[in-house]
Design an enzyme around this catalytic site. Structure first.
Site, PDB file in Angstrom:
ATOM      1  N   GLY A  11      18.036   2.819 -12.001  1.00 41.22           N
ATOM      2  CA  GLY A  11      18.926   3.332 -11.623  1.00 41.22           C
ATOM      3  C   GLY A  11      19.451   2.155 -12.498  1.00 41.22           C
ATOM      4  CB  ALA A  13      19.828  -2.835 -11.438  1.00 39.33           C
ATOM      5  CE  LYS A  32       7.466   4.586  -6.794  1.00 35.40           C
ATOM      6  NZ  LYS A  32       7.338   4.126  -5.198  1.00 35.40           N
ATOM      7  CG  ASN A  39      18.818   4.550  -3.110  1.00 33.54           C
ATOM      8  OD1 ASN A  39      17.892   5.165  -3.156  1.00 33.54           O
ATOM      9  ND2 ASN A  39      17.876   2.730  -2.556  1.00 33.54           N
ATOM     10  N   GLY A  46      31.995   4.288  -4.582  1.00 33.37           N
ATOM     11  CA  GLY A  46      32.566   3.842  -5.797  1.00 33.37           C
ATOM     12  C   GLY A  46      31.880   2.666  -6.628  1.00 33.37           C
ATOM     13  CD  GLU A 110      33.770   2.474   0.615  1.00 29.94           C
ATOM     14  OE1 GLU A 110      32.708   2.300   0.586  1.00 29.94           O
ATOM     15  OE2 GLU A 110      33.013   2.588  -1.092  1.00 29.94           O
ATOM     16  CG  HIS A 221      26.075   4.793   5.696  1.00 29.30           C
ATOM     17  ND1 HIS A 221      27.417   5.693   6.072  1.00 29.30           N
ATOM     18  CD2 HIS A 221      26.971   4.284   4.345  1.00 29.30           C
ATOM     19  CE1 HIS A 221      28.507   5.455   5.187  1.00 29.30           C
ATOM     20  NE2 HIS A 221      28.138   4.763   4.084  1.00 29.30           N
ATOM     21  NE  ARG A 268      28.168   0.594   4.635  1.00 30.98           N
ATOM     22  CZ  ARG A 268      28.323   0.705   2.788  1.00 30.98           C
ATOM     23  NH1 ARG A 268      27.035  -0.162   2.703  1.00 30.98           N
ATOM     24  NH2 ARG A 268      29.105   1.216   2.342  1.00 30.98           N
ATOM     25  CD  GLU A 353      18.923  -1.213  -2.182  1.00 29.27           C
ATOM     26  OE1 GLU A 353      18.811   0.124  -2.316  1.00 29.27           O
ATOM     27  OE2 GLU A 353      18.192  -0.828  -0.837  1.00 29.27           O
ATOM     28  CB  SER A 369      25.319  -1.936  -4.410  1.00 32.35           C
ATOM     29  OG  SER A 369      26.018  -0.643  -3.450  1.00 32.35           O
ATOM     30  CG  LEU A 370      27.133   1.752  -7.946  1.00 32.79           C
ATOM     31  CD1 LEU A 370      27.840   3.185  -7.915  1.00 32.79           C
ATOM     32  CD2 LEU A 370      25.964   2.212  -7.834  1.00 32.79           C
TER      33      LEU A 370
HETATM   34  C1  SIN Z   1      29.802   4.505   0.809  1.00 29.87           C
HETATM   35  O1  SIN Z   1      29.715   5.783   0.008  1.00 29.87           O
HETATM   36  O2  SIN Z   1      29.755   4.938   1.922  1.00 29.87           O
HETATM   37  C2  SIN Z   1      27.758   3.990   0.228  1.00 29.87           C
HETATM   38  C3  SIN Z   1      29.041   3.035  -0.778  1.00 29.87           C
HETATM   39  C4  SIN Z   1      27.539   2.163  -0.762  1.00 29.87           C
HETATM   40  O3  SIN Z   1      26.599   2.145   0.145  1.00 29.87           O
HETATM   41  O4  SIN Z   1      28.531   0.662  -0.776  1.00 29.87           O
END
Ligand code: SIN
Length: 481
Positions: A11, A13, A32, A39, A46, A110, A221, A268, A353, A369-370
């Site tokens: 991914g 990372a 794997k 993910n 974004g 967001e 989420h 969230r 993660e 997270s990204l």
């Molecule tokens: C989303 O696009 O709502 C997910 C983004 C995230 O998990 O940070």
């Protein structure tokens, strides 16, 4: 086979780490399944970036506030400050984020962000665009179908892994091993994760006495379409609410304001709980409503969601869609410092993660997270490259393993585990429910089961034990008496 660096996971990372290791080093990245089953590929909204030096304090504040101030402040400051250089680096290498007609980067917002600071690509397909870009940029060997089922650890040092490569047993040695294997999605009946994300490496860590931290902090989420038969449920990005979409019940009421004055833009954990409770207490279906958006704009801004839902009969933005919270992200993980070093084990790193640097506190701020993947991936590599190379004799690792992949009734137990985790370790927990989960996991662990299920159960057990230890609600951990 011996490499300088072995990276478990392809991914963001894992790939960004690989991109930062010079070509002269021997590096193997393993995944794997197929590389895009991760993910990162499914990330929509974004990647956060501090806009400039002046935005760092505010980004830190937003991250800490969303995380209920349970965060490690040093990690948060590193995340925000380093974002200036990692985002610049990714753009200079050629990644194309969405821009306006003058070529200026478009930022979105967001929930729980004070300002627009999220870069995106392909509208709502940021993860797959970044993943594709990094796959092309990575010059090291990437090996698919490699299922890691043990870490080779002796006398406080990691020497490599045991893995099934195309169903054949192999031992892969490395001076340094970076775990970038993602979270725990497959433990939950309702989840937004790739099917490959199943907590195996966390389970190995439990077995070896490597500490996991904040495992009760499992993030849900709020806006997921769960009425599909497939394991991975369909995410409706938080950027939809950031742009102005509403959450309504079947009578059209925007009930989120009854729970938090920020309504759709509360963090969230709060939105997930409100949706869960409203549905449970009133029996009313909950929907995401986009009818305020102009059709052409919506289709251009959210092309991926438009296409995916069109295929199952929804015409956006006209149709509202039923939603539920679903498991999304493991906030807790394998404990490490801010360079990804796993305490007490030389040569073992964890990033993204899979890790717990404390950066997300008790609840991750959207789209951090990204960013976490690139920032801490880069730092782990810097730490590895700065070390002096020492030759150490590799001990013998000749333990016998049986029934790695499947055994007997594993499939039935896996289903049972997913249901228990969703019902008892989900959005709202009770002490009684946690004890039920603990007993059920214990019961399954004592059956004749295969190794992968055993690893999943180890991780599930660590999650439940952490939840039992935390008596009061905090962030994503909400306990009802
Ligand atoms: C989303 O696009 O709502 C997910 C983004 C995230 O998990 O940070």
């Amino acid at each position: 086979m011996k490499y300088d660096v072995l990276i478990i996971g392809a991914g963001i990372a894992g790939l960004y780490s690989a991109m930062n290791i010079p070509k002269e080093k021997s590096v193997l990245v393993v995944c794997k399944d197929i590389p895009w089953e991760c993910n990162t590929f499914y990330a929509q909204g974004g990647m956060v970036t501090a806009l400039d030096e002046n935005d760092i304090d505010l980004h830190v504040k937003d991250t800490m506030e969303a995380g209920a101030y349970h965060n490690n402040r040093d990690s948060v400051e590193i995340l925000s400050r380093t974002s200036l250089e990692t985002t610049k680096d990714i753009i200079e290498r050629g990644m194309k984020f969405d821009v306006d007609e003058d070529g200026e980067i478009l930022y979105t917002k967001e929930a729980a962000h004070s300002t627009k600071r999220i870069v995106h690509a392909g509208g709502d397909a940021t993860g797959r665009y970044m993943h594709y870009f990094m796959m092309l940029e990575n010059s090291h060997k990437l090996q698919r179908n490699t299922l890691v089922y043990d870490l080779l650890i002796e006398d406080g040092r990691c020497f490599g892994v045991k893995a099934l490569v195309n169903y054949k047993h192999q031992t892969i040695y490395a001076d340094d091993v970076i775990i970038a294997s993602g979270g725990v999605g497959s433990l939950y009946e309702y989840n937004t994760n790739s099917r490959t994300v199943s907590a195996d490496i966390h389970g190995i860590c439990v077995e070896k006495g490597i500490e996991l931290a904040d495992m009760e902090m499992m993030q849900f989420h709020p806006t997921v379409f769960v009425k599909t038969p497939f394991a991975r449920k369909l995410l409706l990005t938080e950027a939809l609410r950031g742009e102005g979409a509403w959450v309504v019940d079947e009578d059209g009421k925007r009930f989120l304001f009854d729970y938090d004055e920020r309504g759709e833009l509360a963090s969230r954990d709060i939105v997930s709980r409100a949706i869960f409770k409203h549905n449970r207490d009133t029996g009313k279906e909950v929907y995401l409503d986009f009818s305020m958006f102009e059709e052409k704009w919506f289709h251009e801004r959210f092309p991926n969601i438009t296409r995916t839902f069109d295929a199952i009969g929804y015409s956006f933005p006209k149709d509202r869609v039923p939603i539920s919270p679903a498991f999304h992200y493991a906030v807790g993980g394998i404990k490490c410092d801010t360079h990804g070093c796993v305490e007490g084990i030389d040569g073992l790193y964890v990033i993204g993660e899979a890790s717990s640097t404390g950066v997300h506190g008790a609840n991750r701020l959207a789209s951090n997270s990204l960013l976490e993947g690139v920032v801490f991936g880069k730092r782990a590599v810097e730490h590895i490259l700065a070390k002096e190379k020492v030759e150490i004799k590799i001990p013998n690792f000749d333990k016998e393993y049986r029934n790695i992949v499947h055994h007997g009734n594993d499939i039935i137990y896996k289903k049972r585990l997913r249901k228990i985790m969703w019902e008892e370790m989900g959005v709202i927990r009770t002490k009684e429910g946690l004890l039920n989960a603990k007993n059920a996991i214990y019961d399954m662990k004592n059956r004749d089961i295969g190794r992968l299920l055993e690893l999943r159960l180890n991780t599930a057990s660590a999650i439940v034990e952490s939840a039992l230890k935390r008596k009061d609600s905090l962030g994503t951990h909400y306990i009802e008496n």
